[in-house]
Design a protein around this motif. Structure first.
Motif, PDB file in Angstrom:
ATOM      1  N   GLY A  73       0.816  -1.217   0.000  1.00 57.47           N
ATOM      2  CA  GLY A  73       0.000   0.000   0.000  1.00 57.47           C
ATOM      3  C   GLY A  73       0.845   1.260   0.000  1.00 57.47           C
ATOM      4  N   THR A  74       2.110   1.143   0.423  1.00 53.22           N
ATOM      5  CA  THR A  74       2.974   2.327   0.423  1.00 53.22           C
ATOM      6  C   THR A  74       3.735   2.465  -0.885  1.00 53.22           C
ATOM      7  OG1 THR A  74       4.893   1.173   1.331  1.00 53.22           O
ATOM      8  CG2 THR A  74       3.320   2.093   2.911  1.00 53.22           C
ATOM      9  N   LEU A  75       3.726   1.405  -1.705  1.00 55.63           N
ATOM     10  CA  LEU A  75       4.524   1.430  -2.938  1.00 55.63           C
ATOM     11  C   LEU A  75       3.695   1.796  -4.167  1.00 55.63           C
ATOM     12  CD1 LEU A  75       6.742  -1.763  -2.462  1.00 55.63           C
ATOM     13  CD2 LEU A  75       7.129   0.590  -1.664  1.00 55.63           C
ATOM     14  N   ALA A  76       2.409   1.472  -4.157  1.00 52.23           N
ATOM     15  CA  ALA A  76       1.583   1.690  -5.358  1.00 52.23           C
ATOM     16  C   ALA A  76       0.462   2.679  -5.063  1.00 52.23           C
ATOM     17  CB  ALA A  76       0.990   0.364  -5.832  1.00 52.23           C
ATOM     18  N   GLY A  90      -4.242   9.458   4.202  1.00 50.01           N
ATOM     19  CA  GLY A  90      -4.130   8.624   5.395  1.00 50.01           C
ATOM     20  C   GLY A  90      -5.146   8.999   6.465  1.00 50.01           C
ATOM     21  N   VAL A  91      -5.504   8.005   7.306  1.00 48.57           N
ATOM     22  CA  VAL A  91      -6.510   8.271   8.334  1.00 48.57           C
ATOM     23  C   VAL A  91      -5.912   8.999   9.548  1.00 48.57           C
ATOM     24  CG1 VAL A  91      -8.085   6.388   7.727  1.00 48.57           C
ATOM     25  CG2 VAL A  91      -6.185   5.954   9.311  1.00 48.57           C
ATOM     26  N   ASP A  92      -4.591   9.250   9.502  1.00 48.17           N
ATOM     27  CA  ASP A  92      -3.987   9.960  10.640  1.00 48.17           C
ATOM     28  C   ASP A  92      -4.219  11.462  10.550  1.00 48.17           C
ATOM     29  OD1 ASP A  92      -2.386   9.871   8.323  1.00 48.17           O
ATOM     30  OD2 ASP A  92      -0.613  10.461   9.465  1.00 48.17           O
ATOM     31  N   ARG A  93      -4.418  11.922   9.319  1.00 45.69           N
ATOM     32  CA  ARG A  93      -4.586  13.367   9.146  1.00 45.69           C
ATOM     33  C   ARG A  93      -5.917  13.581   8.457  1.00 45.69           C
ATOM     34  NH1 ARG A  93       0.006  16.348   5.901  1.00 45.69           N
ATOM     35  NH2 ARG A  93      -0.132  14.295   4.941  1.00 45.69           N
ATOM     36  N   PHE A  94      -6.888  14.117   9.160  1.00 47.51           N
ATOM     37  CA  PHE A  94      -8.216  14.238   8.575  1.00 47.51           C
ATOM     38  C   PHE A  94      -8.260  15.384   7.554  1.00 47.51           C
ATOM     39  CE2 PHE A  94     -10.106  12.214  12.600  1.00 47.51           C
ATOM     40  CZ  PHE A  94      -9.993  10.950  12.033  1.00 47.51           C
ATOM     41  N   TYR A  95      -8.900  15.104   6.465  1.00 49.87           N
ATOM     42  CA  TYR A  95      -9.054  16.102   5.415  1.00 49.87           C
ATOM     43  C   TYR A  95     -10.517  16.141   5.022  1.00 49.87           C
ATOM     44  CZ  TYR A  95      -8.531  18.653   1.087  1.00 49.87           C
ATOM     45  OH  TYR A  95      -8.653  19.591   0.099  1.00 49.87           O
ATOM     46  N   PRO A  96     -11.136  17.279   4.803  1.00 55.72           N
ATOM     47  CA  PRO A  96     -10.558  18.626   4.954  1.00 55.72           C
ATOM     48  C   PRO A  96     -10.355  18.997   6.439  1.00 55.72           C
ATOM     49  CG  PRO A  96     -12.900  18.800   4.496  1.00 55.72           C
ATOM     50  CD  PRO A  96     -12.552  17.346   4.372  1.00 55.72           C
ATOM     51  N   SER A  99      -9.488   4.381   4.912  1.00 55.40           N
ATOM     52  CA  SER A  99      -8.707   4.745   3.726  1.00 55.40           C
ATOM     53  C   SER A  99      -7.843   3.568   3.320  1.00 55.40           C
ATOM     54  CB  SER A  99      -7.820   5.956   4.008  1.00 55.40           C
ATOM     55  OG  SER A  99      -6.997   6.226   2.891  1.00 55.40           O
ATOM     56  N   GLU A 100      -7.580   3.443   2.032  1.00 57.61           N
ATOM     57  CA  GLU A 100      -6.653   2.395   1.610  1.00 57.61           C
ATOM     58  C   GLU A 100      -5.234   2.922   1.612  1.00 57.61           C
ATOM     59  OE1 GLU A 100      -6.992   1.219  -2.647  1.00 57.61           O
ATOM     60  OE2 GLU A 100      -8.251   3.005  -2.829  1.00 57.61           O
ATOM     61  N   LEU A 101      -5.074   4.215   1.847  1.00 58.02           N
ATOM     62  CA  LEU A 101      -3.734   4.805   1.832  1.00 58.02           C
ATOM     63  C   LEU A 101      -3.106   4.731   3.219  1.00 58.02           C
ATOM     64  CD1 LEU A 101      -4.981   7.457  -0.515  1.00 58.02           C
ATOM     65  CD2 LEU A 101      -2.765   6.346  -0.923  1.00 58.02           C
ATOM     66  N   PRO A 102      -1.776   4.595   3.257  1.00 60.54           N
ATOM     67  CA  PRO A 102      -1.115   4.488   4.552  1.00 60.54           C
ATOM     68  C   PRO A 102      -1.135   5.829   5.283  1.00 60.54           C
ATOM     69  CG  PRO A 102       0.507   4.621   2.805  1.00 60.54           C
ATOM     70  CD  PRO A 102      -0.832   4.539   2.133  1.00 60.54           C
ATOM     71  N   CYS A 103      -0.932   5.774   6.569  1.00 64.80           N
ATOM     72  CA  CYS A 103      -0.848   7.017   7.328  1.00 64.80           C
ATOM     73  C   CYS A 103       0.291   7.855   6.775  1.00 64.80           C
ATOM     74  CB  CYS A 103      -0.618   6.722   8.812  1.00 64.80           C
ATOM     75  SG  CYS A 103      -2.102   6.091   9.601  1.00 64.80           S
ATOM     76  N   GLY A 104       0.078   9.144   6.718  1.00 66.62           N
ATOM     77  CA  GLY A 104       1.097  10.035   6.171  1.00 66.62           C
ATOM     78  C   GLY A 104       0.836  10.417   4.728  1.00 66.62           C
ATOM     79  N   ALA A 105       0.010   9.627   4.028  1.00 61.64           N
ATOM     80  CA  ALA A 105      -0.260   9.920   2.613  1.00 61.64           C
ATOM     81  C   ALA A 105      -1.222  11.099   2.511  1.00 61.64           C
ATOM     82  CB  ALA A 105      -0.864   8.698   1.936  1.00 61.64           C
ATOM     83  N   SER A 106      -0.910  12.039   1.616  1.00 61.63           N
ATOM     84  CA  SER A 106      -1.826  13.171   1.464  1.00 61.63           C
ATOM     85  C   SER A 106      -2.759  12.928   0.285  1.00 61.63           C
ATOM     86  CB  SER A 106      -1.051  14.475   1.287  1.00 61.63           C
ATOM     87  OG  SER A 106       0.161  14.235   0.646  1.00 61.63           O
ATOM     88  N   PRO A 107      -3.941  13.547   0.310  1.00 64.55           N
ATOM     89  CA  PRO A 107      -4.895  13.336  -0.776  1.00 64.55           C
ATOM     90  C   PRO A 107      -4.433  14.023  -2.059  1.00 64.55           C
ATOM     91  CG  PRO A 107      -5.775  14.894   0.832  1.00 64.55           C
ATOM     92  CD  PRO A 107      -4.461  14.438   1.357  1.00 64.55           C
ATOM     93  N   ARG A 144       8.491   9.476  -9.079  1.00 58.97           N
ATOM     94  CA  ARG A 144       8.358   9.039  -7.695  1.00 58.97           C
ATOM     95  C   ARG A 144       7.077   9.601  -7.087  1.00 58.97           C
ATOM     96  NH1 ARG A 144       9.475  11.188  -3.490  1.00 58.97           N
ATOM     97  NH2 ARG A 144      10.582  12.894  -4.500  1.00 58.97           N
ATOM     98  N   ARG A 145       6.831  10.896  -7.313  1.00 61.41           N
ATOM     99  CA  ARG A 145       5.631  11.528  -6.757  1.00 61.41           C
ATOM    100  C   ARG A 145       4.350  10.928  -7.334  1.00 61.41           C
ATOM    101  NH1 ARG A 145       6.367  16.716  -4.346  1.00 61.41           N
ATOM    102  NH2 ARG A 145       8.563  17.351  -4.329  1.00 61.41           N
ATOM    103  N   ALA A 146       4.389  10.614  -8.631  1.00 57.52           N
ATOM    104  CA  ALA A 146       3.173  10.136  -9.289  1.00 57.52           C
ATOM    105  C   ALA A 146       2.990   8.635  -9.126  1.00 57.52           C
ATOM    106  CB  ALA A 146       3.208  10.490 -10.777  1.00 57.52           C
ATOM    107  N   GLY A 147       4.063   7.958  -8.713  1.00 61.76           N
ATOM    108  CA  GLY A 147       3.970   6.500  -8.623  1.00 61.76           C
ATOM    109  C   GLY A 147       3.902   5.870 -10.001  1.00 61.76           C
TER     110      GLY A 147
END
Lengths: 420, 420
Positions: A38-41, A218-224, A242-250, A383-386
């Protein structure tokens, strides 16, 4: 397991939550490997989905961390009966390997532990099996803050979505309908955004109902940020997922992919108020593509805020719904559809998702990765776009033709949108 | 021709308007006979439709005026290949013969001549052949004030209908849409009523477009009275049409049957604003039953005045339309439907007409014939309702069970509707 970190141990226990084994069993290792992937793709990576389907997540992680050559990966995949092309696999490896970053992964896990997030995977009792209908684009796992049991399949659930720019009419109707569904024990699923989404969550909470928010980061940082308090309350009595790891921004891509989860995890999707270009139409498109019942609430023709709903009624065979009872009828239809699916499948696919996404998925990701001010080189963008560097160059070429990007002496920038 | 009246001569010439013969030819006689039959039967009388189909109108009139016994009529009909049952035919004769009234017929003709009404029949170049899709329920002829050529098939036409109790929203949208259609040369068909209908006619006139009003009574007396000026202007630049003879007053039954003409004479029907029980839903039902494209304009869910439109979208597969262009697309669909009909027919029948008419046709007619104050006997009611005395008695029995009618010492009365 090639990654060994102290902090991961605590998380690894949560990771196994709901699975049978708890002490480093195969299921445990597999779940943990899904968290790594989940952190790689980026979400919805079909090549990775096929790879995991063929080899399992743990073996896939091993190969990636070993930086196994494409020929070896391909040989294993083919031995397992799946056959992505060499080109697909090469592009995939080029996307994923630049993202291998042990430190970042550990930071994500630590952050997940800090916010009490658990990671659930297919096979867990609480896994929302509806998302498996996404096939190779299904999420590898989901991070959940709150009660993951609320996600378990079978519970009646409706996605209530709509535009951020909601009118008094849209909010009023959302209140009526969310309260009615909450009273009837239907789980209200939405995206946590301002406008219709937020109203749907808030009213469901106020009515003592169950609500689930799917996030694009990520679910660690609520957005908005302005919904931090609301999402906190959802996490307390419902679930934030979320399927994204903590730390991932939308990013825009992640919002679009998040929408597929809202549609797939719910038995029906209803758009309550949406302008002609609202993102909620994308969610509606996913619901239709999955063959899930789709409803739209009409509004005054004189209100541009309802134009998207009217478009769904007109072009996409959405069912006209004007109250909670009619949405319950949609859920009845959902059951019939599920029954019919046992016999024949694929019939509901109207490929309207593509119609809502004018730029290609890769273009969206590259545009997300670009800055209007800071020039970035291809490796950085990849790297940014994966995405693989080759893909990024191809996409940049197309975007340049459309005058959307420009090359400066020190890298690529995104052009500012022209007025009008 | 068994009826000979001086005044009829002038009319008889108009009667033949558009037909090849003008001097008492067979076509002339047939058309005149249709005008006679129009005074004997209520609109949409299927038994009469079959009789005329088998024997022709002139022969049918002869038999009726001779008061030929049912066996003889039946024998002629069967010889012609049609076979209504003896019971049907008996009931028909019992309905029609009490209405034979030479003086009243002559008065009607004189009145038609006075208001410059012409009578058109199938086969005339200006005959709106769409109404023939009503089969045995098709009108025998149409009285027209204004330009009958506007009715000719092929010209693009849309029925714009809606509730009398229109809101500002409904009237605003009707103005936008009628003006847009008028600008594009589309004929706007409606029912001349207050509210949406009247607005549609008025705006079309103001935009220099063509508009046609179908009435539920004779074209000599415009109804509603408050629209006398408007209908006068429609007759001057468009056409005011009815299948009823001059002198006939509108009844509930005739309104329902008038609605079938609006739907059948137009290429598509669009309901612009309608409450859950608006009569315009009946027009929509006829359009759907005929397989004609049906559109509905959505409105705020909070407005009861749009509930009927939402019901059409939800239950009757009406197309959601929000502007004139989308209505033009419906017309495109009308052409495709006509093409497809050449291959297969009947598929569009969804029998929703019946769902909108809770009382049976006979009940509606008898209720229309009753007064709440003046008691009437069965013979009187049979003549007024255009039904046989036996039928009337049966219907009265049913209505009495429902507490809708009551028998007094001197005849039947209709009970006043209770509050609520």
């Amino acid at each position: 397991m090639l990654i060994e970190v102290d902090v991961a141990v605590d998380v690894a226990v949560d990771v196994a939550d709901g699975a049978e084994a708890v002490d480093g069993s195969a299921a445990d290792v597999e779940a943990f490997a899904r968290a790594v992937l989940g952190t790689l793709a980026e979400p919805g990576d079909g090549t990775l989905g096929r790879l995991v389907g063929a080899l399992g997540a743990a073996r896939t992680v091993d190969l990636l961390l070993e930086r196994a050559p494409v020929e070896r990966v391909l040989a294993e995949v083919e031995a397992a009966g799946e056959a992505p092309t060499t080109k697909e696999l090469e592009a995939g490896l080029a996307r994923w390997t630049p993202r291998i970053d042990h430190a970042a992964f550990v930071r994500g896990l630590a952050q997940a532990a800090r916010v009490d997030a658990v990671f659930i995977v297919p096979g867990d009792a609480c896994w929302p099996s509806g998302v498996d209908d996404l096939g190779v684009h299904a999420p590898l796992g989901l991070w959940v803050r709150g009660d993951p049991a609320l996600l378990r399949p079978g519970a009646p659930s409706v996605a209530l979505v709509g535009a951020r720019a909601a009118t008094g009419y849209g909010e009023h109707m959302t209140m009526e309908i969310a309260a009615g569904l909450a009273d009837r024990g239907v789980t209200v699923v939405s995206g946590g955004a301002y406008g219709i989404d937020g109203t749907a969550h808030r009213v469901t909470l106020a009515s003592g109902g169950t609500t689930i928010a799917f996030l694009a980061g990520g679910v660690d940082r609520f957005y908005p940020v302005g919904h931090d308090g609301l999402l906190q309350r959802i996490a307390e009595s419902g679930a934030v997922v979320s399927e994204l790891p903590c730390g991932a921004s939308p990013t825009k891509w992640r919002f679009l992919q998040r929408n597929r989860l809202i549609a797939a995890a719910s038995q029906a999707t209803v758009v309550l108020e949406a302008g002609a270009r609202s993102g909620s139409l994308n969610t509606a498109g996913h619901a239709a593509a999955l063959g899930r019942p789709l409803g739209a609430l009409p509004g005054p023709v004189t209100s541009p805020a309802s134009a998207g709903c009217h478009r769904l009624l007109r072009e996409f065979d959405a069912v006209c719904v004007v109250n909670g009872d009619q949405i319950l009828e949609l859920l009845g239809a959902a059951e019939s559809v599920a029954d019919a699916d046992a016999a024949s499948s694929g019939e509901g696919d109207r490929s309207i998702v593509a119609r809502h996404m004018v730029p290609s998925p890769e273009q969206v990701r590259v545009l997300d990765a670009l800055s209007t001010r800071a020039p970035r080189d291809v490796a950085d963008l990849a790297r940014r776009a994966g995405l693989g560097p080759g893909d990024v160059m191809g996409v940049l070429g197309m975007l340049e033709l459309d005058d959307l990007v420009a090359y400066r002496a020190d890298g690529w920038v995104r052009r500012r949108r022209r007025a009008g």
